[in-house]
Design a protein around this motif. Structure first.
Motif, PDB file in Angstrom:
ATOM      1  N   ARG A  74      62.681  45.586  59.629  1.00 20.91           N
ATOM      2  CA  ARG A  74      61.859  46.681  59.134  1.00 20.91           C
ATOM      3  C   ARG A  74      60.986  47.186  60.266  1.00 20.91           C
ATOM      4  O   ARG A  74      60.786  46.514  61.272  1.00 20.91           O
ATOM      5  CB  ARG A  74      60.964  46.203  57.990  1.00 20.91           C
ATOM      6  CG  ARG A  74      61.691  45.863  56.748  1.00 20.91           C
ATOM      7  CD  ARG A  74      60.795  45.368  55.642  1.00 20.91           C
ATOM      8  NE  ARG A  74      59.355  45.398  55.924  1.00 20.91           N
ATOM      9  CZ  ARG A  74      58.448  44.972  55.056  1.00 20.91           C
ATOM     10  NH1 ARG A  74      58.824  44.508  53.880  1.00 20.91           N
ATOM     11  NH2 ARG A  74      57.169  45.002  55.356  1.00 20.91           N
ATOM     12  N   ALA A  75      60.442  48.400  60.078  1.00 18.19           N
ATOM     13  CA  ALA A  75      59.626  48.999  61.135  1.00 18.19           C
ATOM     14  C   ALA A  75      58.403  48.151  61.460  1.00 18.19           C
ATOM     15  O   ALA A  75      57.988  48.059  62.616  1.00 18.19           O
ATOM     16  CB  ALA A  75      59.201  50.410  60.731  1.00 18.19           C
ATOM     17  N   ASP A  76      57.804  47.519  60.444  1.00 17.38           N
ATOM     18  CA  ASP A  76      56.592  46.739  60.710  1.00 17.38           C
ATOM     19  C   ASP A  76      56.894  45.388  61.341  1.00 17.38           C
ATOM     20  O   ASP A  76      55.980  44.634  61.687  1.00 17.38           O
ATOM     21  CB  ASP A  76      55.773  46.560  59.423  1.00 17.38           C
ATOM     22  CG  ASP A  76      56.528  45.809  58.334  1.00 17.38           C
ATOM     23  OD1 ASP A  76      57.748  45.574  58.489  1.00 17.38           O
ATOM     24  OD2 ASP A  76      55.900  45.465  57.311  1.00 17.38           O
ATOM     25  N   GLU A  77      58.172  45.086  61.516  1.00 16.57           N
ATOM     26  CA  GLU A  77      58.569  43.857  62.186  1.00 16.57           C
ATOM     27  C   GLU A  77      58.949  44.087  63.646  1.00 16.57           C
ATOM     28  O   GLU A  77      59.321  43.142  64.347  1.00 16.57           O
ATOM     29  CB  GLU A  77      59.769  43.229  61.454  1.00 16.57           C
ATOM     30  CG  GLU A  77      59.445  42.813  60.034  1.00 16.57           C
ATOM     31  CD  GLU A  77      60.678  42.357  59.267  1.00 16.57           C
ATOM     32  OE1 GLU A  77      60.491  41.667  58.250  1.00 16.57           O
ATOM     33  OE2 GLU A  77      61.805  42.683  59.683  1.00 16.57           O
ATOM     34  N   MET A  78      58.855  45.331  64.117  1.00 13.13           N
ATOM     35  CA  MET A  78      59.237  45.675  65.488  1.00 13.13           C
ATOM     36  C   MET A  78      58.011  46.111  66.287  1.00 13.13           C
ATOM     37  O   MET A  78      57.130  46.784  65.760  1.00 13.13           O
ATOM     38  CB  MET A  78      60.258  46.810  65.498  1.00 13.13           C
ATOM     39  CG  MET A  78      61.543  46.508  64.762  1.00 13.13           C
ATOM     40  SD  MET A  78      62.791  47.802  65.028  1.00 13.13           S
ATOM     41  CE  MET A  78      61.918  49.246  64.468  1.00 13.13           C
ATOM     42  N   LEU A  79      57.991  45.723  67.548  1.00 14.08           N
ATOM     43  CA  LEU A  79      56.948  46.147  68.472  1.00 14.08           C
ATOM     44  C   LEU A  79      57.627  46.915  69.601  1.00 14.08           C
ATOM     45  O   LEU A  79      58.314  46.329  70.433  1.00 14.08           O
ATOM     46  CB  LEU A  79      56.187  44.941  69.015  1.00 14.08           C
ATOM     47  CG  LEU A  79      54.837  45.175  69.695  1.00 14.08           C
ATOM     48  CD1 LEU A  79      54.041  43.882  69.750  1.00 14.08           C
ATOM     49  CD2 LEU A  79      55.003  45.728  71.098  1.00 14.08           C
ATOM     50  N   VAL A  80      57.499  48.238  69.589  1.00 12.81           N
ATOM     51  CA  VAL A  80      58.176  49.097  70.561  1.00 12.81           C
ATOM     52  C   VAL A  80      57.184  49.535  71.632  1.00 12.81           C
ATOM     53  O   VAL A  80      56.178  50.177  71.327  1.00 12.81           O
ATOM     54  CB  VAL A  80      58.781  50.337  69.880  1.00 12.81           C
ATOM     55  CG1 VAL A  80      59.471  51.224  70.912  1.00 12.81           C
ATOM     56  CG2 VAL A  80      59.753  49.926  68.793  1.00 12.81           C
ATOM     57  N   SER A  81      57.460  49.165  72.866  1.00 10.53           N
ATOM     58  CA  SER A  81      56.624  49.559  73.995  1.00 10.53           C
ATOM     59  C   SER A  81      57.443  50.365  74.994  1.00 10.53           C
ATOM     60  O   SER A  81      58.673  50.269  75.021  1.00 10.53           O
ATOM     61  CB  SER A  81      56.025  48.333  74.692  1.00 10.53           C
ATOM     62  OG  SER A  81      55.107  47.663  73.865  1.00 10.53           O
ATOM     63  N   CYS A  82      56.754  51.140  75.819  1.00  6.72           N
ATOM     64  CA  CYS A  82      57.403  51.952  76.842  1.00  6.72           C
ATOM     65  C   CYS A  82      56.578  51.868  78.127  1.00  6.72           C
ATOM     66  O   CYS A  82      55.338  51.876  78.068  1.00  6.72           O
ATOM     67  CB  CYS A  82      57.512  53.410  76.397  1.00  6.72           C
ATOM     68  SG  CYS A  82      58.370  53.638  74.823  1.00  6.72           S
ATOM     69  N   GLY A  83      57.255  51.788  79.259  1.00  7.43           N
ATOM     70  CA  GLY A  83      56.537  51.683  80.529  1.00  7.43           C
ATOM     71  C   GLY A  83      57.306  52.318  81.664  1.00  7.43           C
ATOM     72  O   GLY A  83      58.437  52.772  81.490  1.00  7.43           O
ATOM     73  N   THR A  84      56.696  52.331  82.838  1.00  9.09           N
ATOM     74  CA  THR A  84      57.333  52.944  84.001  1.00  9.09           C
ATOM     75  C   THR A  84      57.379  51.997  85.195  1.00  9.09           C
ATOM     76  O   THR A  84      56.533  51.113  85.346  1.00  9.09           O
ATOM     77  CB  THR A  84      56.597  54.230  84.466  1.00  9.09           C
ATOM     78  OG1 THR A  84      55.327  53.866  85.032  1.00  9.09           O
ATOM     79  CG2 THR A  84      56.419  55.207  83.331  1.00  9.09           C
TER      80      THR A  84
END
Length: 271
Positions: A74-84
């Motif tokens: 589920r969406a609340d079980e995912m931690l989506v991060s973005c970096g460079t």
């Protein structure tokens, strides 16, 4: 803002050969795939015509394998991060890599953070870099293989599409060309009972993964705290530019060391 030593770094150099694509099928009907930078490969790949990997979609065993190896969240079980991985003077003999020092946990890191609602992954990576390091950045367009598909353009624009994005290799499903797509993704697994299982974020239990993008400075490389919208970030992070060698030695996390090497290899391969 501090800088790393200014000695000329020893850059990672891709072995030159007649092939200019990082991933492609061998000629004359071969089903093998030629891949550059094998030290940075993490999965075996094959072509769609490989007889050892023929898929019979009427075979229930295929569907059972998909079922047993699937992972659903589920969406609340995912931690989506973005970096460079932000590189200054990328085409020079002395490129410098943007990093931050996290005072709260005492390690050097690449700038990254969670994406906002209604925000694309690339936009999130650029924003988080500015907010954590105080340096405005823009995408660094590199030539590499991706499984994203080129945009469908009208016939009169076909030449422009080929020039900018390249043509998809129908055997591999990979398009080699200039793009600002993600250069890679970090995920965490733990090996248990002879199979790989997702290893959750230790602070929250959520499944964590990070989308990485290549970037370059947008003007001044100095730290501007006006870009750092959170007081917490201004207190927590110090900003540094390090040589490629120093960056590799100072980064704590293996996934960041891995991601940091990718732009350098692509740049060298096409220089």
């Amino acid at each position: 803002m501090a800088h790393g030593p200014l000695e000329k770094p020893v850059r990672l150099v891709a072995k030159k050969n007649a092939a200019t694509w990082q991933v492609k099928a061998e000629p004359k009907g071969s089903t093998k795939i030629v891949r550059k930078f094998k030290d940075l490969t993490r999965r075996e790949l094959w072509t769609k015509e490989d007889p050892d990997h023929t898929v019979d979609w009427t075979d229930n065993g295929v569907w059972e394998k998909i079922k047993s190896e699937g992972c659903y969240h589920r969406a609340d079980e995912m931690l989506v991060s973005c970096g460079t991985v932000t590189v200054d003077k990328a085409d020079s003999h002395r490129p410098m890599v943007l990093m931050v020092y996290n005072k709260n946990i005492g390690i050097y890191q690449l700038p990254k953070g969670r994406k906002n609602f209604d925000e694309g992954y690339l936009e999130a990576a650029l924003r988080e870099t500015a907010e954590e390091a105080g340096v405005a950045v823009k995408p660094l367009r590199l030539r590499f293989g991706s499984r994203s598909t080129p945009p469908k353009l009208v016939q009169v624009q076909a030449q422009a599409r080929e020039t900018i994005y390249g043509i998809e290799d129908k055997l591999t499903g990979i398009t080699e060309g200039l793009s600002t797509e993600s250069i890679g993704v970090s995920e965490w697994y733990s090996q248990a009972e002879c199979r790989y299982e997702l290893d959750p974020d230790p602070a929250t239990g959520a499944w964590r993964h990070i989308y990485w993008f290549a970037a370059k400075p947008l003007g001044d490389i100095g730290r501007d705290e006006n870009r750092m919208t959170e007081e917490e970030d201004r207190m927590k992070f110090s900003t540094f530019w390090f040589s490629e060698i120093d960056a590799l030695s100072l980064l704590k996390l293996e996934d960041e060391k891995f991601s940091k090497q990718i732009p350098a290899l692509y740049l060298n391969a096409n220089s």
